[in-house]
Write a protein that holds these residues in place. Sequence first.
Motif, short mmCIF file in Angstrom:
data_model
loop_
_atom_site.label_atom_id
_atom_site.label_comp_id
_atom_site.label_asym_id
_atom_site.label_seq_id
_atom_site.Cartn_x
_atom_site.Cartn_y
_atom_site.Cartn_z
N THR A 183 -16.19 -5.76 3.40
CA THR A 183 -16.84 -6.77 3.90
C THR A 183 -18.02 -6.62 4.96
N VAL A 184 -17.94 -5.03 5.39
CA VAL A 184 -18.87 -4.49 6.06
C VAL A 184 -20.30 -4.40 5.67
N ARG A 185 -21.22 -4.98 6.27
CA ARG A 185 -22.86 -4.84 5.93
C ARG A 185 -23.32 -3.52 6.55
N LYS A 186 -23.47 -2.35 5.92
CA LYS A 186 -23.79 -1.21 6.30
C LYS A 186 -25.15 -1.10 6.26
N ASN A 187 -26.13 -1.83 5.66
CA ASN A 187 -27.55 -1.92 6.01
C ASN A 187 -28.01 -3.14 6.51
N GLY A 188 -27.51 -3.85 7.36
CA GLY A 188 -27.92 -4.86 8.04
C GLY A 188 -29.04 -4.80 8.75
N CYS A 189 -29.96 -5.89 8.75
CA CYS A 189 -31.30 -5.92 9.50
C CYS A 189 -31.14 -6.37 10.89
N GLU A 209 -42.01 -11.86 8.12
CA GLU A 209 -40.82 -13.19 8.11
C GLU A 209 -40.35 -13.49 9.33
N ASN A 210 -40.02 -14.55 9.85
CA ASN A 210 -39.31 -14.87 11.21
C ASN A 210 -38.21 -14.25 11.49
N PHE A 211 -37.68 -14.12 12.56
CA PHE A 211 -36.68 -13.29 13.00
C PHE A 211 -35.94 -14.15 14.06
N ARG A 243 -28.40 -9.00 27.23
CA ARG A 243 -28.29 -8.43 26.07
C ARG A 243 -28.67 -9.36 24.86
N VAL A 244 -29.25 -8.71 23.83
CA VAL A 244 -29.64 -9.78 22.60
C VAL A 244 -29.52 -8.99 21.38
N ILE A 245 -29.49 -10.05 20.26
CA ILE A 245 -29.58 -9.46 18.90
C ILE A 245 -30.53 -10.01 18.24
N PHE A 246 -31.39 -9.22 17.47
CA PHE A 246 -32.30 -9.81 16.64
C PHE A 246 -31.96 -9.49 15.27
N HIS A 247 -32.12 -10.71 14.68
CA HIS A 247 -31.70 -10.64 13.11
C HIS A 247 -32.83 -10.70 12.42
N PHE A 248 -33.06 -9.65 11.57
CA PHE A 248 -34.46 -9.88 10.71
C PHE A 248 -34.19 -10.07 9.19
N SER A 249 -35.00 -10.87 8.47
CA SER A 249 -34.84 -10.89 7.09
C SER A 249 -35.27 -9.58 6.18
N LEU A 250 -36.40 -9.21 6.80
CA LEU A 250 -36.78 -7.92 5.97
C LEU A 250 -36.64 -6.57 6.77
N LYS A 251 -36.17 -5.49 6.26
CA LYS A 251 -35.87 -4.15 6.77
C LYS A 251 -37.23 -3.84 7.24
N GLU A 252 -38.42 -4.11 6.62
CA GLU A 252 -39.78 -3.49 7.08
C GLU A 252 -40.19 -4.04 8.27
N ASP A 253 -39.54 -5.36 8.69
CA ASP A 253 -39.84 -6.02 9.85
C ASP A 253 -39.05 -5.19 10.83
N LEU A 254 -37.88 -4.98 10.65
CA LEU A 254 -36.92 -4.26 11.65
C LEU A 254 -37.48 -3.05 11.87
N HIS A 285 -31.90 -0.80 20.10
CA HIS A 285 -31.00 0.01 19.22
C HIS A 285 -30.76 -0.61 17.93
N LYS A 286 -30.84 0.15 16.93
CA LYS A 286 -30.24 -0.25 15.53
C LYS A 286 -28.82 -0.25 15.45
N LEU A 287 -28.25 -1.49 15.26
CA LEU A 287 -26.92 -1.47 15.41
C LEU A 287 -26.29 -1.09 14.09
N GLY A 288 -25.17 -0.11 14.29
CA GLY A 288 -24.13 0.17 13.02
C GLY A 288 -23.44 -0.42 12.69
N ALA A 289 -22.95 -0.15 11.45
CA ALA A 289 -21.74 -1.22 11.15
C ALA A 289 -20.68 -1.23 11.66
N GLU A 290 -20.21 -0.18 12.46
CA GLU A 290 -19.09 -0.05 13.40
C GLU A 290 -19.13 -0.16 14.83
N GLU A 291 -20.39 -0.57 15.24
CA GLU A 291 -20.68 -0.90 16.72
C GLU A 291 -20.82 -2.23 17.13
#
Length: 217
Positions: free
Chosen positions: A26-32, A61-63, A72-83, A100-106
Amino acid sequence: MEDITNQCAGLKLLEREGNEVDLTLTVRKNGCVLAGKFCTKRRVNLESVARVMKTVRRTKENFEVYDMGDNRVIFHFSLKEDLDKVLLLSLWSKYLLILHKLGAEEVVTKVKFNNASFWVQIHGLPTMCQTKEAGTVIGGTLGKVEKVDMDAKGFHLRGHMRIRVSMDITVPLCRGRLVRLGGPSPQWVDFKYERLPIFCYWCGMVDHDECDCIQWI
């Protein structure tokens, strides 16, 4: 204190609590997702800041922006190129915003936002000393050198040279360095930080301005 230690030593998981739950699939390894922290002692109006950021930073795309508390905040992007674009160019803010790009286990609340990258101008260095090697050596005293702004021949023949350095922001900013050029005494060179947000003129820290500085108070 010894009683508390003995009580804690006797704690153990119940049988049901000890059952492991496998979430590997269930882990998203490449989440934006980018985690961020505003370096200020004051409460940031996240709604207002997010509105300005979306206007200034032209992503394809919007984020989405989520408040995690404690600035502390989280930014969620639709496209990896935007991130990648935002991570490279950062986001505009009145205060320093560390990303900081958030890793799957962070977990965002456990990320240590201690380092930030700055373009640093070195003023006062003789023109013929403005080489990539000199920039790397001087920048190495500030932190991890990410880039030295040079031409194809390895020189920067202008009024000053520029280096990009990832620095520890838990310590005060440096105003300059004494460098030895072979003469009888060292020579002082000044540091100027490009696009530096609010910082304290009294102590050199970037997590507050002079109005909130303990030294000033």
